[in-house]
Design an enzyme around this catalytic site. Sequence first.
Site, PDB file in Angstrom:
ATOM      1  N   HIS A   1       1.171  -8.119   0.744  1.00  0.00           N
ATOM      2  CA  HIS A   1       0.253  -9.251   0.651  1.00  0.00           C
ATOM      3  C   HIS A   1       0.968 -10.492   0.105  1.00  0.00           C
ATOM      4  CE1 HIS A   1      -4.170 -10.504  -0.294  1.00  0.00           C
ATOM      5  NE2 HIS A   1      -3.542 -11.370   0.475  1.00  0.00           N
TER       6      HIS A   1
ATOM      7  N   TRP B   1     -12.086 -11.444   4.085  1.00  0.00           N
ATOM      8  CA  TRP B   1     -11.890 -12.112   2.806  1.00  0.00           C
ATOM      9  C   TRP B   1     -13.225 -12.660   2.293  1.00  0.00           C
ATOM     10  CZ3 TRP B   1      -8.331 -17.055   2.141  1.00  0.00           C
ATOM     11  CH2 TRP B   1      -8.267 -17.407   0.789  1.00  0.00           C
TER      12      TRP B   1
ATOM     13  N   ASP C   1      -9.762  -6.828   9.036  1.00  0.00           N
ATOM     14  CA  ASP C   1      -8.682  -7.090   8.091  1.00  0.00           C
ATOM     15  C   ASP C   1      -9.253  -7.368   6.714  1.00  0.00           C
ATOM     16  OD1 ASP C   1      -5.692  -7.951   7.637  1.00  0.00           O
ATOM     17  OD2 ASP C   1      -6.931  -9.518   6.724  1.00  0.00           O
TER      18      ASP C   1
ATOM     19  N   SER D   1       2.159  -9.639   5.425  1.00  0.00           N
ATOM     20  CA  SER D   1       1.421 -10.893   5.488  1.00  0.00           C
ATOM     21  C   SER D   1       2.281 -11.920   4.781  1.00  0.00           C
ATOM     22  CB  SER D   1       0.060 -10.751   4.798  1.00  0.00           C
ATOM     23  OG  SER D   1      -0.682 -11.949   4.897  1.00  0.00           O
TER      24      SER D   1
ATOM     25  N   TYR E   1      -9.728  -8.598  -2.389  1.00  0.00           N
ATOM     26  CA  TYR E   1     -10.922  -9.312  -1.929  1.00  0.00           C
ATOM     27  C   TYR E   1     -12.139  -8.709  -2.623  1.00  0.00           C
ATOM     28  CZ  TYR E   1      -7.995 -11.047   1.936  1.00  0.00           C
ATOM     29  OH  TYR E   1      -7.008 -11.636   2.700  1.00  0.00           O
TER      30      TYR E   1
END
Length: 327
Positions: free
Chosen positions: A121, A21, A51, A152, A56
Site C-alpha cells: 500500500h 475506500w 478493491d 499500489s 479503510y
Amino acid sequence: MEPRRLGKTGNLISPIGFGAWAIGGTWGAVDDDTSLAALHRALDLGVNFFDTADVYGDGHSEQLLAHLRRERSEPFLIATKAGRRLDPHTAAGYTAQNLRAFAERSLRNLGVETLDLLQLHCPPSEVYERDDVYAALDGMVQEGLLRAYGVSVETVDEALTAVQHPHVSTVQIIFNAFRLKPAEALFAAAREHDVGIIARVPLASGLLSGKLRRNTTFAEDDHRQFNRHGEAFDKGETFSGVDYETGLEAVERLRPLVPEGATLAQFALRWILMFPEVSCAIPGGRTPQQVADNTAAAALPPLTEEQMKGVQTVYDDLIRAQVHPLW
C-alpha cells in the site's frame, strides 16, 4: 461489460470495478445499509472486482465485503492492501513478520482462507527495490495465504521498479484525464511484463464527476477537506494532486467533449478504458445509483480521435506543468 485480463493472475475481471475506500471512511458520512446496497448493485451489474485496504475504516471496508460474500453466491475477486498500518510508516517496517500479520488480519476481516490479491500500500520508494519484501510475499503465496500480489504506487518510477520483479501481477496507480504520465511512461513496460494496471482515483476525487463547484463544501472528516495540500498523506491522492481551481477550469474545458447522453464522469471512465493496458478502473461507489452510473461507462462507444486529442490538449495546457514530475 466485456471482461479484461488481470495481468499474470489470468483472472478475467470487469473493466469497471468497485473502489471501497469511500465506504470505509474519510469521504464524509456513510452508512452500512447504503454501502451494502451499493455493493449488491455492483454485483447485479456485472462487477466482479472489488478493491479495498486494511486501513479503510480500520478494516471496516474489508468487513463489509465479507458481509457481501456471505450474502451472494456468485464468485468475485477482492484485492486488499497492506503496509499503511505501520506507525511510523517507514521502509524498515516492511518485514516478513509484519506483512504476514497484516495479511492474517485481512484474512480474518474478509472471512477467507486465501487473499485473492494483496498489494503493498504505497510504501516508501526504497521498499520496491528490496528482494526480501518480494521473497516474503512469495512465501505467503507458497503457503496459500495469497493467490497473487501486486503493488499500489504513488509514482511511475516506483511502478517501473516493481514490474521488474517476476511475480508482481498488478500495479495500481493513479490514472485519469488529469494524470497521463502512466500511459506515457509505464504502460509499455507493464504490457511487456504481463502486469495488469488497476486505475485508481479515476475521477480525481470527484473533480472529474463535473459535480463539484467553487463553493462546494466537504465534511471535516473528508480527505478533500483536510488533505488538499498533503497535510495527512500524499498530496497526489486528493484531486490527483491538481490545484482545485485549476481542476475546475479543466473540467469546463472537457465538458464539450462529452458525448450526448453521457455524463462527464462516464466520459472520464470511458477515456481510461481506451487504453488496453488497463485491466480495470476502480471508481468509488457509496450508493447504488453511483454504482449504476459508473458501470454504464463501459457501455459507451469508443471515444473518437478528436475526443482523445481534446483530453490531451486540456492536460497539456492546464495540468502537465502543475503535477509532480514523478507522477
